[in-house]
Design a protein around this motif. Structure first.
Motif, PDB file in Angstrom:
ATOM      1  N   GLN A 167      58.148 -24.748 -62.728  1.00 60.00           N
ATOM      2  CA  GLN A 167      58.740 -26.044 -63.073  1.00 60.00           C
ATOM      3  C   GLN A 167      57.669 -26.844 -63.786  1.00 60.00           C
ATOM      4  O   GLN A 167      56.525 -26.915 -63.328  1.00 60.00           O
ATOM      5  CB  GLN A 167      59.199 -26.804 -61.840  1.00 60.00           C
ATOM      6  CG  GLN A 167      59.762 -28.170 -62.205  1.00 60.00           C
ATOM      7  CD  GLN A 167      60.028 -29.064 -61.018  1.00 60.00           C
ATOM      8  OE1 GLN A 167      60.105 -28.634 -59.891  1.00 60.00           O
ATOM      9  NE2 GLN A 167      60.147 -30.353 -61.295  1.00 60.00           N
ATOM     10  N   TYR A 168      58.046 -27.447 -64.906  1.00 57.00           N
ATOM     11  CA  TYR A 168      57.065 -28.269 -65.612  1.00 57.00           C
ATOM     12  C   TYR A 168      57.723 -29.510 -66.174  1.00 57.00           C
ATOM     13  O   TYR A 168      58.886 -29.528 -66.532  1.00 57.00           O
ATOM     14  CB  TYR A 168      56.384 -27.470 -66.733  1.00 57.00           C
ATOM     15  CG  TYR A 168      57.315 -26.844 -67.743  1.00 57.00           C
ATOM     16  CD1 TYR A 168      57.672 -27.525 -68.897  1.00 57.00           C
ATOM     17  CD2 TYR A 168      57.821 -25.564 -67.549  1.00 57.00           C
ATOM     18  CE1 TYR A 168      58.519 -26.948 -69.831  1.00 57.00           C
ATOM     19  CE2 TYR A 168      58.661 -24.978 -68.473  1.00 57.00           C
ATOM     20  CZ  TYR A 168      59.001 -25.673 -69.621  1.00 57.00           C
ATOM     21  OH  TYR A 168      59.845 -25.108 -70.543  1.00 57.00           O
ATOM     22  N   ASP A 169      56.936 -30.580 -66.173  1.00 52.58           N
ATOM     23  CA  ASP A 169      57.317 -31.847 -66.791  1.00 52.58           C
ATOM     24  C   ASP A 169      56.286 -32.135 -67.867  1.00 52.58           C
ATOM     25  O   ASP A 169      55.083 -32.082 -67.594  1.00 52.58           O
ATOM     26  CB  ASP A 169      57.289 -32.999 -65.787  1.00 52.58           C
ATOM     27  CG  ASP A 169      58.259 -32.829 -64.637  1.00 52.58           C
ATOM     28  OD1 ASP A 169      59.143 -31.960 -64.728  1.00 52.58           O
ATOM     29  OD2 ASP A 169      58.129 -33.571 -63.654  1.00 52.58           O
ATOM     30  N   PHE A 170      56.738 -32.438 -69.062  1.00 51.08           N
ATOM     31  CA  PHE A 170      55.863 -32.897 -70.134  1.00 51.08           C
ATOM     32  C   PHE A 170      55.974 -34.418 -70.176  1.00 51.08           C
ATOM     33  O   PHE A 170      57.068 -34.974 -70.239  1.00 51.08           O
ATOM     34  CB  PHE A 170      56.288 -32.344 -71.493  1.00 51.08           C
ATOM     35  CG  PHE A 170      56.155 -30.851 -71.641  1.00 51.08           C
ATOM     36  CD1 PHE A 170      55.336 -30.103 -70.817  1.00 51.08           C
ATOM     37  CD2 PHE A 170      56.850 -30.186 -72.634  1.00 51.08           C
ATOM     38  CE1 PHE A 170      55.210 -28.729 -70.966  1.00 51.08           C
ATOM     39  CE2 PHE A 170      56.731 -28.820 -72.805  1.00 51.08           C
ATOM     40  CZ  PHE A 170      55.915 -28.083 -71.974  1.00 51.08           C
ATOM     41  N   THR A 171      54.831 -35.092 -70.136  1.00 50.45           N
ATOM     42  CA  THR A 171      54.824 -36.545 -70.147  1.00 50.45           C
ATOM     43  C   THR A 171      53.608 -37.025 -70.939  1.00 50.45           C
ATOM     44  O   THR A 171      52.957 -36.241 -71.612  1.00 50.45           O
ATOM     45  CB  THR A 171      54.870 -37.089 -68.702  1.00 50.45           C
ATOM     46  OG1 THR A 171      55.061 -38.494 -68.737  1.00 50.45           O
ATOM     47  CG2 THR A 171      53.636 -36.732 -67.913  1.00 50.45           C
ATOM     48  N   SER A 172      53.291 -38.297 -70.835  1.00 54.24           N
ATOM     49  CA  SER A 172      52.208 -38.891 -71.622  1.00 54.24           C
ATOM     50  C   SER A 172      51.220 -39.621 -70.727  1.00 54.24           C
ATOM     51  O   SER A 172      51.618 -40.249 -69.751  1.00 54.24           O
ATOM     52  CB  SER A 172      52.807 -39.877 -72.631  1.00 54.24           C
ATOM     53  OG  SER A 172      51.797 -40.622 -73.264  1.00 54.24           O
ATOM     54  N   THR A 173      49.940 -39.550 -71.085  1.00 49.44           N
ATOM     55  CA  THR A 173      48.928 -40.319 -70.356  1.00 49.44           C
ATOM     56  C   THR A 173      48.873 -41.755 -70.856  1.00 49.44           C
ATOM     57  O   THR A 173      48.336 -42.621 -70.182  1.00 49.44           O
ATOM     58  CB  THR A 173      47.526 -39.701 -70.530  1.00 49.44           C
ATOM     59  OG1 THR A 173      47.245 -39.572 -71.923  1.00 49.44           O
ATOM     60  CG2 THR A 173      47.414 -38.372 -69.844  1.00 49.44           C
ATOM     61  N   ILE A 187      52.856 -31.679 -65.804  1.00 50.51           N
ATOM     62  CA  ILE A 187      52.870 -31.574 -64.350  1.00 50.51           C
ATOM     63  C   ILE A 187      53.505 -30.222 -64.074  1.00 50.51           C
ATOM     64  O   ILE A 187      54.669 -29.995 -64.401  1.00 50.51           O
ATOM     65  CB  ILE A 187      53.686 -32.701 -63.690  1.00 50.51           C
ATOM     66  CG1 ILE A 187      53.209 -34.086 -64.157  1.00 50.51           C
ATOM     67  CG2 ILE A 187      53.642 -32.568 -62.169  1.00 50.51           C
ATOM     68  CD1 ILE A 187      51.762 -34.392 -63.862  1.00 50.51           C
ATOM     69  N   LEU A 188      52.738 -29.312 -63.508  1.00 51.28           N
ATOM     70  CA  LEU A 188      53.135 -27.910 -63.403  1.00 51.28           C
ATOM     71  C   LEU A 188      53.195 -27.459 -61.951  1.00 51.28           C
ATOM     72  O   LEU A 188      52.267 -27.700 -61.179  1.00 51.28           O
ATOM     73  CB  LEU A 188      52.114 -27.043 -64.163  1.00 51.28           C
ATOM     74  CG  LEU A 188      52.233 -25.535 -64.050  1.00 51.28           C
ATOM     75  CD1 LEU A 188      53.564 -25.039 -64.604  1.00 51.28           C
ATOM     76  CD2 LEU A 188      51.067 -24.871 -64.759  1.00 51.28           C
ATOM     77  N   LYS A 189      54.311 -26.809 -61.619  1.00 48.51           N
ATOM     78  CA  LYS A 189      54.448 -26.168 -60.312  1.00 48.51           C
ATOM     79  C   LYS A 189      54.756 -24.704 -60.549  1.00 48.51           C
ATOM     80  O   LYS A 189      55.693 -24.379 -61.277  1.00 48.51           O
ATOM     81  CB  LYS A 189      55.576 -26.807 -59.502  1.00 48.51           C
ATOM     82  CG  LYS A 189      55.321 -28.249 -59.140  1.00 48.51           C
ATOM     83  CD  LYS A 189      56.500 -28.833 -58.392  1.00 48.51           C
ATOM     84  CE  LYS A 189      56.268 -30.302 -58.115  1.00 48.51           C
ATOM     85  NZ  LYS A 189      57.402 -30.901 -57.413  1.00 48.51           N
ATOM     86  N   ILE A 190      53.940 -23.836 -59.943  1.00 46.21           N
ATOM     87  CA  ILE A 190      54.159 -22.397 -60.013  1.00 46.21           C
ATOM     88  C   ILE A 190      54.425 -21.929 -58.589  1.00 46.21           C
ATOM     89  O   ILE A 190      53.592 -22.123 -57.707  1.00 46.21           O
ATOM     90  CB  ILE A 190      52.949 -21.668 -60.620  1.00 46.21           C
ATOM     91  CG1 ILE A 190      52.668 -22.198 -62.038  1.00 46.21           C
ATOM     92  CG2 ILE A 190      53.185 -20.161 -60.633  1.00 46.21           C
ATOM     93  CD1 ILE A 190      51.382 -21.691 -62.655  1.00 46.21           C
ATOM     94  N   ILE A 191      55.590 -21.329 -58.387  1.00 49.53           N
ATOM     95  CA  ILE A 191      55.999 -20.918 -57.054  1.00 49.53           C
ATOM     96  C   ILE A 191      56.211 -19.412 -57.074  1.00 49.53           C
ATOM     97  O   ILE A 191      56.942 -18.893 -57.918  1.00 49.53           O
ATOM     98  CB  ILE A 191      57.299 -21.622 -56.627  1.00 49.53           C
ATOM     99  CG1 ILE A 191      57.107 -23.142 -56.655  1.00 49.53           C
ATOM    100  CG2 ILE A 191      57.735 -21.162 -55.248  1.00 49.53           C
ATOM    101  CD1 ILE A 191      57.644 -23.806 -57.854  1.00 49.53           C
TER     102      ILE A 191
END
Length: 191
Positions: free
Chosen positions: A119-125, A169-173
């Motif tokens: 699961q990943y979210d691409f966002t901005s700093t 923001i990365l989640k690897i399950i």
């Protein structure tokens, strides 16, 4: 072209969710209610999303100020551009609880189907984005890829397609294990 990035692990501090109830109202609104538990599976609070944009409802049964700071700290690791404070406790617990319930759902799926879930979210700093400006996706892999392959061969090329987005923001399950990271793209080096 080579892209460099910073990778920071995110630890959910062994919080859990139970009695997760997803509700669809007659008006088609998606709502959720869940209990948040500590690492020893003691009940901390119940979080309920109400229809018609009503405020989030939180029953703070056994939540300590130390746990509130720890939960806000996890969210600060994920989304430092947002200020997670005790004054906005309902939103903080709701966002954190949604993350925990999602983690547990993905862990169960990964165990049951022997699949690697990403699961990943691409966002901005640079700024807080609206929901429709962020990119949030799930991918499933039957073969088990390394974190580096997922990041450098799959996700970095995808995020480079979007202007202004520089954070993943990365989640690897995989196999009942969750690895979570915050990656910030730093610079691109020419060939």
């Amino acid at each position: 072209m080579k892209v460099t990035y910073e990778k920071e692990p995110i630890d959910f501090c062994d919080y859990h969710a139970e009695r997760v109830i997803h509700i669809t109202t007659l008006a088609g609104e998606e709502l959720i209610k869940f209990n948040l538990l500590d690492k020893d599976r003691n009940h901390l609070c119940t979080v309920t999303e109400k229809p018609d944009n009503a405020p989030i409802e939180v029953s703070e049964d056994n939540l300590t100020s130390e746990e509130i700071k720890e939960i806000a700290g996890v969210l600060n690791e994920m989304y430092p551009e947002v200020e997670w404070e005790e004054e906005d406790l309902e939103d903080t617990l709701w966002v954190f609880g949604l993350q925990v319930t999602r983690n547990e759902s993905l862990l169960e799926y990964s165990r049951r189907f022997d699949t690697q879930v990403v699961q990943y979210d691409f966002t901005s700093t640079d700024e807080v984005l609206e929901d429709d400006e962020e990119v949030c996706e799930l991918e499933f892999f039957e073969e088990h890829l390394t974190d580096t392959v997922i990041i450098e061969n799959i996700l970095i090329p995808k995020i480079l397609e979007y202007d202004g987005l520089d954070t993943i923001i990365l989640k690897i399950i995989q196999g009942g294990i969750l690895r979570c990271y915050r990656l910030v793209i730093k610079k691109m080096i020419g060939d």
